[in-house]
Design an enzyme around this catalytic site. Structure first.
Site, mmCIF file in Angstrom:
data_model
loop_
_atom_site.group_PDB
_atom_site.id
_atom_site.type_symbol
_atom_site.label_atom_id
_atom_site.label_comp_id
_atom_site.label_asym_id
_atom_site.label_seq_id
_atom_site.Cartn_x
_atom_site.Cartn_y
_atom_site.Cartn_z
ATOM 1 N N ASP A 7 26.741 14.538 -7.968
ATOM 2 C CA ASP A 7 27.200 13.884 -8.802
ATOM 3 C C ASP A 7 26.109 13.703 -9.358
ATOM 4 O O ASP A 7 25.259 12.606 -9.295
ATOM 5 C CB ASP A 7 28.445 13.046 -8.849
ATOM 6 C CG ASP A 7 29.471 12.737 -10.399
ATOM 7 O OD1 ASP A 7 30.556 13.559 -10.158
ATOM 8 O OD2 ASP A 7 28.939 12.059 -10.605
ATOM 9 N N ILE A 8 25.667 13.842 -10.790
ATOM 10 C CA ILE A 8 25.045 13.739 -11.512
ATOM 11 C C ILE A 8 25.624 11.598 -12.246
ATOM 12 O O ILE A 8 26.950 11.572 -13.682
ATOM 13 C CB ILE A 8 25.031 13.834 -13.449
ATOM 14 C CG1 ILE A 8 24.116 15.206 -13.172
ATOM 15 C CG2 ILE A 8 23.524 13.117 -13.516
ATOM 16 C CD1 ILE A 8 24.239 16.189 -14.287
ATOM 17 N N GLU A 40 30.348 17.079 -14.114
ATOM 18 C CA GLU A 40 28.762 16.877 -13.330
ATOM 19 C C GLU A 40 28.476 17.142 -12.299
ATOM 20 O O GLU A 40 27.426 16.709 -11.784
ATOM 21 C CB GLU A 40 27.710 15.725 -14.034
ATOM 22 C CG GLU A 40 29.363 14.753 -13.628
ATOM 23 C CD GLU A 40 30.242 13.923 -14.718
ATOM 24 O OE1 GLU A 40 31.014 13.132 -14.148
ATOM 25 O OE2 GLU A 40 31.144 14.837 -15.381
#
Length: 373
Positions: free
Chosen positions: A232-233, A275
């Site tokens: 996950d960003i 994301e």
């Protein structure tokens, strides 16, 4: 009387020869029909190519068979690669991005070219064979006025393919192969694009969920581990809010591209949503999964993305979990899939909670405690 007897024997000899040719042609026709029916029943491009290269040798009793396919946009190579088929290593298969050679040889006459083998003319069609043929026939593969490639048959007998021989059977076979190649490539291209995320160009969630089941089944058969990474960003909403959604899209695509560089051909990268990305790592145990996750995390952390005169730094949080087939109890594949994803997702949540930009490894499901790397 002797003259009549002689004439009758000559006539009988001609009749026997005609009957032998009729019998031979009838047998060839049956074998060709069987070949075509099998070909039409195949489901993937890789299966079709393997069948053609192998069975044409048997069908025509040949020593050399090759397929020279026109692949200007790399669609065939990409399709085969996604099915773990190493086209570059397959003897007799050559993919080219230019159709100039086909135009020079066939000039859209759509008729096979045959005769004695001359290296200066025919060598490109039989690249990679240790011993060249003595006589050849090149069959153009054409659909809707567009070259697909050519089927190239070679014999060590000089008189096998001579310019006076009939080519109806082989020309017909070329037409059938052309139809099969075009239809199968179109179908696989459509299927592949329906499983792709249009923004990042990697697989989408639907594809990942299908492959997860397949990889778990393979893991159970081979008794090899299967690992999963949830990525996950970090603070992605801030990027969208500060720089705009176009910049956010650029960041997503750049991160996906950077992740892919650290994966093997057999690994599966998918955009899970927003994301988040998921990576499936066949035959990778918990230790290897942690190492790959750490390499990806470190790579992303070192990126400095330039977009619209802005410099953007990005970090990832990663959760890892591993299915150990040798330790599993009897349960459904769907339950195993849900358990593996949940374990990796829970590890990702811990990575977020513990400060982000880190890898948390849940180890082998379901027995080991999560540990921070």
């Amino acid at each position: 009387m002797n003259d009549i007897t002689y004439d009758l024997r000559v006539l009988q000899s001609h009749l026997d020869s005609i009957l032998q040719r009729v019998e031979h042609n009838s047998l060839t026709l049956k074998r060709l029909q069987s070949f075509e029916m099998h070909l039409l029943g195949l489901n993937s491009l890789a299966e079709i190519l393997e069948f053609i290269l192998d069975e044409c040798k048997s069908l025509f009793d040949l020593e050399v068979v090759s397929l020279y396919l026109f692949d200007p946009n790399g669609e065939i190579a990409e399709c085969l690669s996604q099915n773990n088929y190493e086209s570059h290593a397959r003897s007799g298969l050559l993919l080219v991005d230019n159709d100039g050679l086909f135009k020079r040889f066939f000039d859209f006459r759509l008729q096979p070219v045959l005769g004695l083998y001359h290296p200066e003319k025919y060598a490109p069609f039989f690249h990679g064979f240790s011993e060249p043929p003595s006589s050849v026939i090149l069959v153009p593969l054409v659909r809707r006025g567009r070259y697909l490639g050519s089927l190239n048959l070679g014999s060590r007998k000089k008189d096998r393919f001579v310019k006076t021989m009939a080519t109806d059977f082989i020309a017909h076979l070329g037409s059938v192969i052309s139809v099969c190649l075009e239809n199968t490539l179109n179908f696989e291209t459509l299927r592949r694009t329906s499983f792709l995320d249009p923004l990042t160009g990697v697989n989408n969630r639907r594809f990942m969920e299908q492959r997860l089941v397949e990889e778990l089944e393979r893991s159970l058969r081979s008794q090899q581990p299967l690992s999963c990474l949830f990525l996950d960003i970090d603070f992605f909403k801030r990027i969208n809010d500060s720089y705009g959604h176009q910049t956010g899209d650029y960041v997503l695509s750049s991160v996906a591209c950077a992740i892919k560089k650290h994966l093997r051909n057999s690994d599966v990268l998918s955009r899970y949503g927003g994301e988040e990305f998921v990576v499936l790592l066949p035959e990778a145990d918990a230790r290897i999964a942690g190492e790959i996750g750490e390499r990806i995390r470190d790579c992303i952390a070192s990126l400095m993305l330039d977009y619209a005169e802005s410099k953007i730094s990005v970090t990832l949080s990663v959760g890892a979990a591993t299915f150990d087939a040798s330790r599993t109890q009897q349960t459904s594949i769907s339950a195993l899939a849900a358990q593996l994803l949940h374990a990796a997702d829970t590890a990702l949540y811990r990575a977020k909670r513990d400060g982000r930009n880190r890898v948390v490894n849940a180890g082998d499901i379901p027995s080991e405690q999560a540990c921070t790397v």
